[in-house]
Design a protein around this motif. Sequence first.
Motif, PDB file in Angstrom:
ATOM      1  N   PHE A  24       0.968  -1.300   0.002  1.00 48.17           N
ATOM      2  CA  PHE A  24       0.028  -0.115  -0.243  1.00 48.17           C
ATOM      3  C   PHE A  24       0.785   1.296  -0.029  1.00 48.17           C
ATOM      4  O   PHE A  24       2.069   1.437   0.658  1.00 48.17           O
ATOM      5  N   LEU A  28       1.101  10.334   1.950  1.00 48.14           N
ATOM      6  CA  LEU A  28       1.373  10.512   3.244  1.00 48.14           C
ATOM      7  C   LEU A  28       2.856  10.823   3.861  1.00 48.14           C
ATOM      8  O   LEU A  28       3.625   9.766   3.219  1.00 48.14           O
ATOM      9  N   GLY A  70      -6.134   4.843   1.683  1.00 49.83           N
ATOM     10  CA  GLY A  70      -5.914   5.606   2.868  1.00 49.83           C
ATOM     11  C   GLY A  70      -6.726   6.883   3.179  1.00 49.83           C
ATOM     12  O   GLY A  70      -7.654   7.234   2.361  1.00 49.83           O
ATOM     13  N   ASN A  71      -6.558   7.495   4.318  1.00 52.65           N
ATOM     14  CA  ASN A  71      -7.193   8.524   4.704  1.00 52.65           C
ATOM     15  C   ASN A  71      -7.115   9.890   3.750  1.00 52.65           C
ATOM     16  O   ASN A  71      -8.003  10.553   3.636  1.00 52.65           O
ATOM     17  N   TRP A  96      -3.873  14.377   7.010  1.00 56.81           N
ATOM     18  CA  TRP A  96      -2.623  14.483   7.757  1.00 56.81           C
ATOM     19  C   TRP A  96      -2.070  15.913   7.906  1.00 56.81           C
ATOM     20  O   TRP A  96      -1.188  16.030   8.351  1.00 56.81           O
ATOM     21  N   ASN A 171     -12.241   4.478   1.672  1.00 56.55           N
ATOM     22  CA  ASN A 171     -11.570   3.968   2.652  1.00 56.55           C
ATOM     23  C   ASN A 171     -11.874   4.206   4.005  1.00 56.55           C
ATOM     24  O   ASN A 171     -12.364   5.355   4.243  1.00 56.55           O
ATOM     25  N   GLU A 172     -12.151   3.348   5.019  1.00 60.23           N
ATOM     26  CA  GLU A 172     -12.533   3.459   6.344  1.00 60.23           C
ATOM     27  C   GLU A 172     -13.556   4.442   6.589  1.00 60.23           C
ATOM     28  O   GLU A 172     -13.460   5.581   7.462  1.00 60.23           O
ATOM     29  N   HIS A 241      -8.746  -4.090   7.818  1.00 59.69           N
ATOM     30  CA  HIS A 241      -7.770  -3.403   8.256  1.00 59.69           C
ATOM     31  C   HIS A 241      -7.331  -3.888   9.565  1.00 59.69           C
ATOM     32  O   HIS A 241      -8.280  -4.260  10.597  1.00 59.69           O
ATOM     33  N   TYR A 243      -4.071  -3.156  12.494  1.00 61.56           N
ATOM     34  CA  TYR A 243      -2.668  -2.968  13.074  1.00 61.56           C
ATOM     35  C   TYR A 243      -2.410  -3.238  14.585  1.00 61.56           C
ATOM     36  O   TYR A 243      -3.365  -3.136  15.168  1.00 61.56           O
ATOM     37  N   GLU A 291      -4.999  -3.431   4.667  1.00 62.00           N
ATOM     38  CA  GLU A 291      -4.107  -2.669   5.525  1.00 62.00           C
ATOM     39  C   GLU A 291      -3.712  -3.631   6.761  1.00 62.00           C
ATOM     40  O   GLU A 291      -4.627  -3.760   7.492  1.00 62.00           O
ATOM     41  N   TRP A 295       1.812  -0.974  14.355  1.00 61.73           N
ATOM     42  CA  TRP A 295       1.791   0.454  14.368  1.00 61.73           C
ATOM     43  C   TRP A 295       1.716   0.842  15.834  1.00 61.73           C
ATOM     44  O   TRP A 295       0.632   0.741  16.324  1.00 61.73           O
ATOM     45  N   LEU A 320       4.533   9.074  10.863  1.00 61.76           N
ATOM     46  CA  LEU A 320       4.308   7.601  10.803  1.00 61.76           C
ATOM     47  C   LEU A 320       5.509   6.834  10.451  1.00 61.76           C
ATOM     48  O   LEU A 320       5.338   5.879   9.638  1.00 61.76           O
ATOM     49  N   GLN A 353       2.782   0.469   5.364  1.00 61.57           N
ATOM     50  CA  GLN A 353       2.669   0.842   3.910  1.00 61.57           C
ATOM     51  C   GLN A 353       3.979   0.232   3.349  1.00 61.57           C
ATOM     52  O   GLN A 353       4.658  -0.504   4.133  1.00 61.57           O
TER      53      GLN A 353
END
Length: 500
Positions: A24, A28, A70-71, A96, A171-172, A241, A243, A291, A295, A320, A353
């Motif tokens: 991914f 970002l 992603g966001n 971000w 996404n999300e 997703h 993490y 994802e 993290w 990140l 990622q």
Amino acid sequence: MKGKVIFDKDYIISKIDNRIYGSFIENLGRCIYGGIYDPEDPTADENGFRRDVIQLVKELNVPMVRLPGGNFIATYVWEDGVGPRENRPRKPDLAWKCIETNQVGTNEYMDWLNEIGAEAMMTVNMGTRSILDALNLLDYCNRDSGTHYSDLRISHGYKKPHNIKTWAIGNELDGDWQVGQKTPFEYARLARETAKAMKLLDGSIEIVAAGSAGQESPTFGEWEQTLIQQAHPYIDYISLHQYYLNLEKDTANFLAKTLAFDEYIQSIGNLIDYMKVKTQSSQDIHISLDEWNVWYHNRQQDHETIRDRGKDWPIAPAILEEPYNFEDALVAGAMLIALIRNCDRVKIAAYAQLVNVLAPIMTDKNGKVWKNTIFYPIYYASKYGRGTALRGIIHCDKYDSRDFSDVPYLDSVAVISNDETELTIFAINKSLNENMVVNCDLRSFGRVEMTSHIALENNDVYDINSLEHPDKVVPKSKPLTQNLNEIVISPLSWNMLRFN
Ligand code: AHR
């Protein structure tokens, strides 16, 4: 301690879809700018892509890359990222709190993917944009010529269509941090209508619908159920997703968390089956675990930095960036074993990622790159984990940890290579201090010879690789044994055993 695994040619889980070794990239931090793309870097090629990064990405043999968020995707306008670079606008990225220069957009992503030999999973903005915007992007990318957007692509120097087969719808969007957050029903209807329209425009594509941001989401379960209820005729995959964190610095518990990973995948698998019956649908829906990773090292600090930004939003700051340690690599290795074990459900996956951001590959300026610890289990799984997955019958002692009970010390899965000449076993010993003597029962394989034993083992779970010390945590070749009843694997180790 003793352990036993039985692998039999007939205990087949499924053929592994190579795309489970996907990754991914997102606009970002330094993932794109400074990572993949840096025209100032001495290693940059004529397109501005870093050759040193391309070489490492090629080592990982990434079959598919999800992008560009992603966001980030929730406020992205794809039209800003095509055409002459000097005309591309700078825009605020709300996810971000950075400035996006749009110097890398759709055509550059595709050029880069061609360089590394991967296909795209292209994500469309469903946070703040429309079905029509998604259709326009699809037309821009996939039609030969003769429409406004396909001719626009040609005018940008791309005569041949990109022919992107896999498309993700946002996404999300359950997340309250998301611009354009939706209720389960709002998203389900929008995903349905977008997927329907996109498949009308190009009947050859496959659609990944966004699942919950995670199991902790307040609408987890309801989200997936509503989505399948509404959109089942048009979607091919639901995304998951995951993490993992280890804020408690509790290694045994951290390693046990991958039990929950299996459960997570299986629970969504069960829901998919139930909904197939309930909707009387003939459509098979699979899982895109697009994802996954560890993290937590700098997560809180990054969150505060982004939250507290004033008016001056930076371009591609270092955020990140996780200094992955040895135990993180064990967890990544265990997550890969779980992906292989669930390859009947999971047809696409993406470690999040690829470069600098939550990444196996790290860069500094002037052609300096190094491999984070998680690089190694990903590398070996991608290289030798292709073929047919076998379910192991595992006998071993178990332990209890802070959040889990009955955690098997031994975690393992096996893969028969596509040409059926090799068997590869991935195995982790989760014991903190005891060797495990493994009896490897390969009953139906006849006489086999061990050709390689690679292990990732390290005295200190907190050791990391860095620019100054890039080889602190590296895999080693272990002495071979042909006594398969007594294969020794070290405490806290990830192992790959190969036989032919
Ligand atoms: O990978 C980092 C972020 O994690 C992604 O942008 C988002 O989808 C997830 O929450």
